[in-house]
Scaffold this motif. Structure first.
Motif, PDB file in Angstrom:
ATOM      1  N   ALA A  52       0.816  -1.269   0.234  1.00  0.00           N
ATOM      2  CA  ALA A  52       0.110   0.062   0.005  1.00  0.00           C
ATOM      3  C   ALA A  52       0.932   1.274  -0.067  1.00  0.00           C
ATOM      4  N   ASP A  53       2.143   1.058   0.249  1.00  0.00           N
ATOM      5  CA  ASP A  53       3.110   2.144   0.152  1.00  0.00           C
ATOM      6  C   ASP A  53       3.649   2.726  -1.149  1.00  0.00           C
ATOM      7  N   MET A  54       2.975   2.014  -2.139  1.00  0.00           N
ATOM      8  CA  MET A  54       3.361   2.111  -3.508  1.00  0.00           C
ATOM      9  C   MET A  54       2.685   3.692  -3.954  1.00  0.00           C
ATOM     10  N   VAL A  55       3.567   4.523  -4.368  1.00  0.00           N
ATOM     11  CA  VAL A  55       2.975   5.882  -4.873  1.00  0.00           C
ATOM     12  C   VAL A  55       2.345   5.694  -6.187  1.00  0.00           C
ATOM     13  N   PRO A  56       1.087   6.610  -6.509  1.00  0.00           N
ATOM     14  CA  PRO A  56       0.662   6.694  -7.597  1.00  0.00           C
ATOM     15  C   PRO A  56       1.281   7.055  -8.849  1.00  0.00           C
ATOM     16  N   ARG A  57       2.399   8.035  -8.620  1.00  0.00           N
ATOM     17  CA  ARG A  57       3.237   8.449  -9.609  1.00  0.00           C
ATOM     18  C   ARG A  57       4.088   7.223  -9.980  1.00  0.00           C
ATOM     19  N   ALA A  58       4.439   6.267  -8.933  1.00  0.00           N
ATOM     20  CA  ALA A  58       5.363   5.307  -9.357  1.00  0.00           C
ATOM     21  C   ALA A  58       4.685   4.441 -10.299  1.00  0.00           C
ATOM     22  N   ILE A  59       3.503   4.078 -10.180  1.00  0.00           N
ATOM     23  CA  ILE A  59       2.653   3.013 -10.910  1.00  0.00           C
ATOM     24  C   ILE A  59       2.486   3.592 -12.164  1.00  0.00           C
ATOM     25  N   GLU A  60       2.161   4.918 -12.332  1.00  0.00           N
ATOM     26  CA  GLU A  60       2.153   5.600 -13.715  1.00  0.00           C
ATOM     27  C   GLU A  60       3.402   5.509 -14.519  1.00  0.00           C
ATOM     28  N   VAL A  61       4.423   5.815 -13.961  1.00  0.00           N
ATOM     29  CA  VAL A  61       5.731   5.737 -14.548  1.00  0.00           C
ATOM     30  C   VAL A  61       6.167   4.355 -14.999  1.00  0.00           C
ATOM     31  N   LEU A  62       5.862   3.222 -14.147  1.00  0.00           N
ATOM     32  CA  LEU A  62       6.322   1.977 -14.512  1.00  0.00           C
ATOM     33  C   LEU A  62       5.315   1.483 -15.631  1.00  0.00           C
ATOM     34  N   GLN A  63       4.074   2.026 -15.565  1.00  0.00           N
ATOM     35  CA  GLN A  63       3.189   1.565 -16.778  1.00  0.00           C
ATOM     36  C   GLN A  63       3.631   2.326 -17.999  1.00  0.00           C
ATOM     37  N   THR A  64       4.213   3.281 -18.082  1.00  0.00           N
ATOM     38  CA  THR A  64       4.465   3.905 -19.157  1.00  0.00           C
ATOM     39  C   THR A  64       5.805   4.068 -19.998  1.00  0.00           C
ATOM     40  N   VAL A  65       6.871   3.550 -19.263  1.00  0.00           N
ATOM     41  CA  VAL A  65       8.075   3.838 -19.770  1.00  0.00           C
ATOM     42  C   VAL A  65       8.083   2.331 -20.501  1.00  0.00           C
ATOM     43  N   ALA A  66       9.221   2.345 -21.587  1.00  0.00           N
ATOM     44  CA  ALA A  66       9.307   1.376 -22.582  1.00  0.00           C
ATOM     45  C   ALA A  66      10.041  -0.099 -21.891  1.00  0.00           C
ATOM     46  N   LEU A  67      10.646   0.246 -20.878  1.00  0.00           N
ATOM     47  CA  LEU A  67      11.409  -0.677 -20.308  1.00  0.00           C
ATOM     48  C   LEU A  67      11.980  -0.670 -18.708  1.00  0.00           C
ATOM     49  N   ILE A  68      11.760  -1.721 -17.937  1.00  0.00           N
ATOM     50  CA  ILE A  68      12.237  -1.404 -16.433  1.00  0.00           C
ATOM     51  C   ILE A  68      13.388  -2.241 -16.196  1.00  0.00           C
ATOM     52  N   ALA A  69      14.483  -1.766 -15.606  1.00  0.00           N
ATOM     53  CA  ALA A  69      15.709  -2.583 -15.105  1.00  0.00           C
ATOM     54  C   ALA A  69      15.371  -2.740 -13.692  1.00  0.00           C
ATOM     55  N   ALA A  70      15.596  -3.710 -13.312  1.00  0.00           N
ATOM     56  CA  ALA A  70      15.185  -4.554 -11.959  1.00  0.00           C
ATOM     57  C   ALA A  70      16.304  -5.133 -11.186  1.00  0.00           C
TER      58      ALA A  70
END
Length: 278
Positions: free
Chosen positions: A18-36
């Motif tokens: 529940a500590d995931m901020v909305p902006r983080a969700i939006e960014v991770l949904q819209t970038v082309a790639l996630i490095a983890a």
């Protein structure tokens, strides 16, 4: 106007989703790639928030070719997000080289703030927070760990460390041995999780607390140590002055000069110097 590709450094929850901020969700949904840091761990997080962005591994053992592939992604005009297993990337996590090279090549780097165990622990420790230092993980071996504590014995800032749960008892024992039984220690364990513990005690009592409850030797641990506040009734400023003087003068002369400047009795300063050699 040409839009520069962006590297987003995205904080993720350290326990409670529940500590995931909305902006983080939006960014991770819209970038082309996630490095983890760990794709298996991160897929669980992304699945929870219905994020289906492609995922690649980037961690401490990644080679230069992997780093080049990520930079190539930015060079091709595509946005990239960097996440770690938990919390804010680069705080005792991989990512420094990627951010450094992205900035060197002129790409935009944007932080998406969120959870960070260091700051969360500091906020509830009740120790001075205007000045503090973060030292990451302590050495695994006792001799090296005690060496760190000896070097920091008179550090006046609040000190913050990460420690492995199977070493937390030995670590507090080393604080006790080096810094004394009254030095205040805070254990912040499993922050935001079901068995969260925040306990503040003198080092001797903290060791007893951890020894009596094996549950305190499990999970993610942040250890905070109160800064040095003086010894034997001597203000820390006077001790620092005496130490500077006795680097170049015999103890008797250093104590006499320090007494003249500070107003503290010479005999008290001299006795302190004998009991606490440089």
């Amino acid at each position: 106007m040409e839009i520069s590709p962006t590297l987003y450094v995205v904080a993720t929850p350290i326990g409670n989703l529940a500590d995931m901020v909305p902006r983080a969700i939006e960014v991770l949904q819209t970038v082309a790639l996630i490095a983890a840091e760990d794709t298996r761990h991160s897929r669980t997080l992304l699945s929870h928030f219905d994020i289906d962005t492609p995922l690649v591994a980037y961690h401490d053992h990644s080679n230069n070719a992997a780093l080049e592939r990520l930079l190539g992604h930015l060079r091709n005009g595509k946005d990239l997000a960097l996440i770690s297993d938990a919390g804010t990337p680069l705080v005792s996590d991989p990512g420094y080289k990627l951010v450094d090279l992205a900035l060197r090549e002129g790409f935009k780097v944007v932080p998406i703030p969120g959870a960070c165990a260091v700051i969360a622990a500091l906020s509830v420790a009740g120790l001075p927070s205007d000045r503090f230092m973060f030292e990451g993980f302590l050495p695994a071996k006792q001799h090296a760990r005690q060496g760190v504590f000896k070097a920091l014995l008179r550090e006046r800032r609040t000190m913050i460390f990460y420690e492995a749960p199977h070493r937390i008892k030995d670590c507090v024992a080393d604080v006790l041995a080096v810094m004394g039984p009254e030095r205040v220690v805070v254990l912040a364990r499993e922050i935001t999780k079901m068995f969260e513990t925040v306990k503040r005690l003198p080092a001797a009592e903290m060791l007893e607390f951890i020894s009596a409850d094996s549950n305190q030797q499990r999970g993610e641990c942040v250890l905070l140590i109160a800064g040095f506040a003086g010894d034997e009734g001597l203000p820390v400023e006077v001790i620092e002055m005496l130490d500077i003087l006795r680097e170049d003068l015999p103890l008797k002369q250093a104590a006499a000069l320090c007494a003249k400047i500070s107003g503290i009795k010479k005999n008290q300063l001299y006795q302190y110097g004998i009991e606490h050699p440089l």
